[in-house]
Design an enzyme around this catalytic site. Structure first.
Site, PDB file in Angstrom:
ATOM      1  N   ARG A  69       0.836  -1.212   0.000  1.00 44.68           N
ATOM      2  CA  ARG A  69       0.000   0.000   0.000  1.00 44.68           C
ATOM      3  C   ARG A  69       0.866   1.256   0.000  1.00 44.68           C
ATOM      4  O   ARG A  69       0.552   2.239  -0.678  1.00 44.68           O
ATOM      5  CB  ARG A  69      -0.958  -0.030   1.196  1.00 44.68           C
ATOM      6  CG  ARG A  69      -2.086  -0.995   0.943  1.00 44.68           C
ATOM      7  CD  ARG A  69      -3.037  -1.224   2.063  1.00 44.68           C
ATOM      8  NE  ARG A  69      -4.055  -2.155   1.553  1.00 44.68           N
ATOM      9  CZ  ARG A  69      -5.060  -2.638   2.252  1.00 44.68           C
ATOM     10  NH1 ARG A  69      -5.219  -2.298   3.514  1.00 44.68           N
ATOM     11  NH2 ARG A  69      -5.931  -3.458   1.688  1.00 44.68           N
ATOM     12  N   HIS A  79      -6.171  -1.042  -7.204  1.00 41.07           N
ATOM     13  CA  HIS A  79      -5.546  -2.237  -6.605  1.00 41.07           C
ATOM     14  C   HIS A  79      -5.062  -1.978  -5.178  1.00 41.07           C
ATOM     15  O   HIS A  79      -5.048  -0.849  -4.720  1.00 41.07           O
ATOM     16  CB  HIS A  79      -4.437  -2.809  -7.514  1.00 41.07           C
ATOM     17  CG  HIS A  79      -3.226  -1.956  -7.679  1.00 41.07           C
ATOM     18  ND1 HIS A  79      -2.021  -2.459  -8.075  1.00 41.07           N
ATOM     19  CD2 HIS A  79      -3.032  -0.630  -7.500  1.00 41.07           C
ATOM     20  CE1 HIS A  79      -1.146  -1.498  -8.146  1.00 41.07           C
ATOM     21  NE2 HIS A  79      -1.722  -0.378  -7.796  1.00 41.07           N
ATOM     22  N   GLU A  80      -4.720  -3.054  -4.490  1.00 44.88           N
ATOM     23  CA  GLU A  80      -4.323  -2.963  -3.073  1.00 44.88           C
ATOM     24  C   GLU A  80      -5.409  -2.349  -2.204  1.00 44.88           C
ATOM     25  O   GLU A  80      -5.124  -1.582  -1.288  1.00 44.88           O
ATOM     26  CB  GLU A  80      -3.016  -2.158  -2.921  1.00 44.88           C
ATOM     27  CG  GLU A  80      -1.784  -2.901  -3.303  1.00 44.88           C
ATOM     28  CD  GLU A  80      -1.738  -4.269  -2.674  1.00 44.88           C
ATOM     29  OE1 GLU A  80      -2.149  -4.410  -1.509  1.00 44.88           O
ATOM     30  OE2 GLU A  80      -1.331  -5.208  -3.369  1.00 44.88           O
ATOM     31  N   GLY A  81      -6.642  -2.672  -2.510  1.00 45.79           N
ATOM     32  CA  GLY A  81      -7.759  -2.108  -1.744  1.00 45.79           C
ATOM     33  C   GLY A  81      -8.197  -0.803  -2.381  1.00 45.79           C
ATOM     34  O   GLY A  81      -7.450   0.173  -2.399  1.00 45.79           O
ATOM     35  N   GLN A 102     -10.425   1.486   1.450  1.00 46.48           N
ATOM     36  CA  GLN A 102      -9.506   2.219   2.347  1.00 46.48           C
ATOM     37  C   GLN A 102     -10.288   3.142   3.281  1.00 46.48           C
ATOM     38  O   GLN A 102      -9.937   3.319   4.446  1.00 46.48           O
ATOM     39  CB  GLN A 102      -8.499   3.061   1.538  1.00 46.48           C
ATOM     40  CG  GLN A 102      -7.610   2.292   0.589  1.00 46.48           C
ATOM     41  CD  GLN A 102      -6.707   1.294   1.283  1.00 46.48           C
ATOM     42  OE1 GLN A 102      -6.356   1.460   2.444  1.00 46.48           O
ATOM     43  NE2 GLN A 102      -6.359   0.230   0.580  1.00 46.48           N
TER      44      GLN A 102
END
Ligand SMILES: Cc1cc2nc3c(=O)[nH]c(=O)nc-3n(C[C@H](O)[C@H](O)[C@H](O)COP(=O)(O)OP(=O)(O)OC[C@H]3O[C@@H](n4cnc5c(N)ncnc54)[C@H](O)[C@@H]3O)c2cc1C
Length: 600
Positions: free
Chosen positions: A298, A441-443, A448
């Site tokens: 992240r 991506h990555e949440g 978030q």
């Protein structure tokens, strides 16, 4: 045009004047280092970036990876470029001397890799993912696993991936269905399909180490039943040589809007007898281990987004200085020569917005790296714990603020260049496309925002939330009696608004529907993010003001004045937006919540 992608002056300002990276050399781990060794490593990063990556920056985009049913084909220049990074020791410069690393602080590592990120665009993802994969195994794997998988990844012989997403499980990993069956020899057989896996197949390395989330048969439902496995592309013999091909197949490549420097793959595990996998740590604790990699990833995503924004800013700035077009409104003489577009106030507005977004975002990411250093090497246990609390709290903001505002900066870079920005003769349209992945991506940003408001704020009796507010308060006190006192007062007011909003929204959870209360969580994230960036800008302003007090030479004076002007821009044009977001959040505005699917 744009001989280099980043401003070295700005990098040095952030590293040494804003975050005092030189003071890290007093810590035992970094005692062999000095500003000279830091600068030498940064210079090496720049040299490799300019020699190997900048010349192929757009080729990588135009020649996207292809799959002929058996092999993946990449632009041939990618491998020598990545090899040059590895040979120069730049793939993992933070690792210990004894493991072949440079043992650099993470904040310096971030700056060392900045030129590479900026020039290599998404190709650098192969390296950064491998690093994060190795760091996870190092933290949670057995000594044998470290020896077998981490060592070759550190040496650049193997690369790594993060294999979580499935067709039916993206944001909601609780529903993943890939299964693992225990074998009598202690290994597992993995069966299932993963999609969107970055770097999931290629021939850039001898082997690929997939870190796969899967569910052991009969494990509990939900996230408590997820385990983590090392699943290599090739099995590895006792002597470390490659053995037979594991049962992991490339089902296909995705064709993406951007990010074409790295393959995006659909992988099938266990089409034959099941892919051999090795459990990391204990069963059912896989998601917890994966968070080690996800948290690092992240921060990496935020950093990549910020650097892509900085690169676009630099490119459009260079262009605006040289492109003659039109005349100022006050000039009525058609015989006069056209001026360069940087003379037009609206072009300066667009450049200033980019500067405020991009330099604010990157400074925040460097602050994240500084906290990651402090978490490991600060002098006292208390300082280390404090850094951990701050970083853990700020991670959703470090991930999402640069990801949201980086593409906006890139969009403005296109706008500055007009039609020339829209065509692929220049790379700014590619920067925009590359950067557009980062809020996904990555949440996603939505995920978030739920993490921030629903988890991070109330966590440990508001410990992280209070710690971040206290840091901001400290800067306000420092700025209160300085030239920047008006900005300190603005930030103080913003902080109070944020606190009132937080109390109001979390107070409402007791009596109102949770989905309604959290329906404006992205506005809360926007608000918190803007307050944090205003704080980071005030810190940059204080450092620039200190620079001006030292009577710098003309070029440096311009630099510091530019910093102060960008800070002012953020406070005047951006910070007031928080009052709009705050109103929606604290009044639990129900407009989106009340909109019925049938009404669309
Ligand atoms: C180029 C690329 C590279 C990637 N690399 C990797 C990789 O290396 N490894 C890997 O494992 N994955 C990778 N991913 C997958 C990525 O992490 C997912 O795409 C992302 O997590 C979103 O999942 P999804 O695509 O299934 O969207 P969905 O989860 O279907 O989400 C769609 C929309 O619904 C919203 N939404 C979903 N659930 C909720 C909720 N509970 N509350 C509010 N809103 C919600 C989301 O915010 C989003 O706006 C990659 C994706 C891409 C495109």
């Amino acid at each position: 045009m744009a001989a280099q992608a980043l401003s070295e002056r700005d990098l040095a300002f952030m590293l040494y004047e804003l975050f005092d990276a030189e003071s890290l050399t007093k810590r035992p781990r970094y005692a062999d280092h000095s500003r000279e060794t830091f600068d030498a490593a940064i210079e090496t990063g720049k040299t490799v970036a300019l020699k190997h990556f900048l010349p192929i920056r757009q080729q990588v985009d135009i020649n996207e990876p292809t799959f002929d049913g058996e092999r993946v084909h990449l632009l041939p220049e990618i491998k020598p470029a990545l090899d040059a990074v590895i040979e120069a020791g730049l793939a993992a410069p933070a690792t210990d001397f004894e493991d072949g690393g440079m043992q650099l602080p993470l904040i310096v590592t971030n700056a060392v890799q900045a030129h590479l990120w900026a020039a290599a665009s998404t190709t650098f993802g192969y390296i950064s993912l491998t690093n994060a994969n190795a760091n996870l195994i190092e933290a949670h794997g057995s000594p044998e696993q470290v020896e077998k998988w981490v060592k070759p990844m550190r040496e650049g012989r193997f690369m790594g991936t993060m294999a979580m997403t499935e067709p039916g499980a993206g944001s909601g990993l609780a529903d993943l269905t890939t299964t693992a069956t225990r074998e009598s020899d202690g290994s597992y057989r993995i069966t299932g399909n993963k999609i969107f896996i970055s770097g999931g197949d290629h021939e850039l390395s001898d082997n690929i180490v997939h870190l796969v989330l899967a569910r052991v048969k009969d494990a509990p439902k939900g996230v408590k039943g997820i385990s983590l496995f090392i699943v290599p592309k090739f099995l590895v013999n006792e002597d470390g040589s490659n053995g037979e091909r594991n049962d992991v197949a490339l089902a296909g490549l995705f064709h993406k809007m951007g990010g074409r420097g790295q393959t995006s793959t659909a992988l099938s595990f266990g089409e034959k007898d099941g892919a051999v996998g090795y459990l990391v740590g204990e069963e059912n604790r896989g998601l917890m281990y994966m968070f080690h990699m996800m948290n690092e990833a992240r921060i990496m995503v935020g950093t990549g987004a910020a650097l892509t924004a900085l690169t676009g800013y630099q490119y459009s700035l260079d262009y605006a200085r040289e492109r003659p077009q039109g005349r100022l409104l006050a000039n009525k003489d058609p015989e006069s020569s056209p001026i360069n577009i940087i003379e037009h106030p609206d072009v300066r507005r667009m450049l200033l917005t980019q500067k405020a977004y991009a330099e604010g975002a990157y400074a925040l990411c460097l602050y994240g790296s500084q906290l990651a250093d402090d978490e490991k090497t600060a002098e006292t246990e208390e300082e280390r714990a404090h850094a951990h609390t701050l970083l853990d709290f700020l991670t959703p903001i470090i991930k999402s603020w640069p990801s949201e505002y980086g593409p906006q900066a890139n969009s403005l870079a296109i706008q500055v260049m007009g039609g020339h920005g829209y065509i692929n003769e220049h790379p700014v349209e590619m920067f925009y496309r590359d950067n557009r992945l980062n809020p996904i991506h990555e949440g996603t940003t939505g995920i978030q925002s739920l993490d921030l408001l629903g988890r991070k704020v109330p966590m440990n009796k508001f410990a992280g939330y209070r710690a971040v507010l206290a840091e901001m308060q400290q800067t306000i006190e420092q700025a209160r009696d300085s030239e920047l006192s008006l900005f300190a007062a603005d930030l103080q007011a913003a902080l109070e608004e944020l606190q009132q909003t937080t109390s109001a929204v979390l107070g409402a959870t007791a009596e109102k529907n949770t989905d309604l209360v959290f329906s404006n969580s992205v506005s809360y994230l926007e608000m918190f993010g803007h307050v944090v960036i205003a704080w980071i800008w005030l810190r940059q302003g204080l450092a620039a003001d200190a620079g001006l007090q030292r009577n710098p030479h003309a070029e440096d004076e311009h630099f510091y004045r530019g910093k102060l002007q960008a800070m002012q821009y953020f406070f005047r044009s951006e910070l007031p937006k928080i009052y709009h977001w705050s109103k929606l959040v604290r009044e639990i505005d129900s407009t989106s919540f009340d909109m019925q699917p049938e009404w669309f």
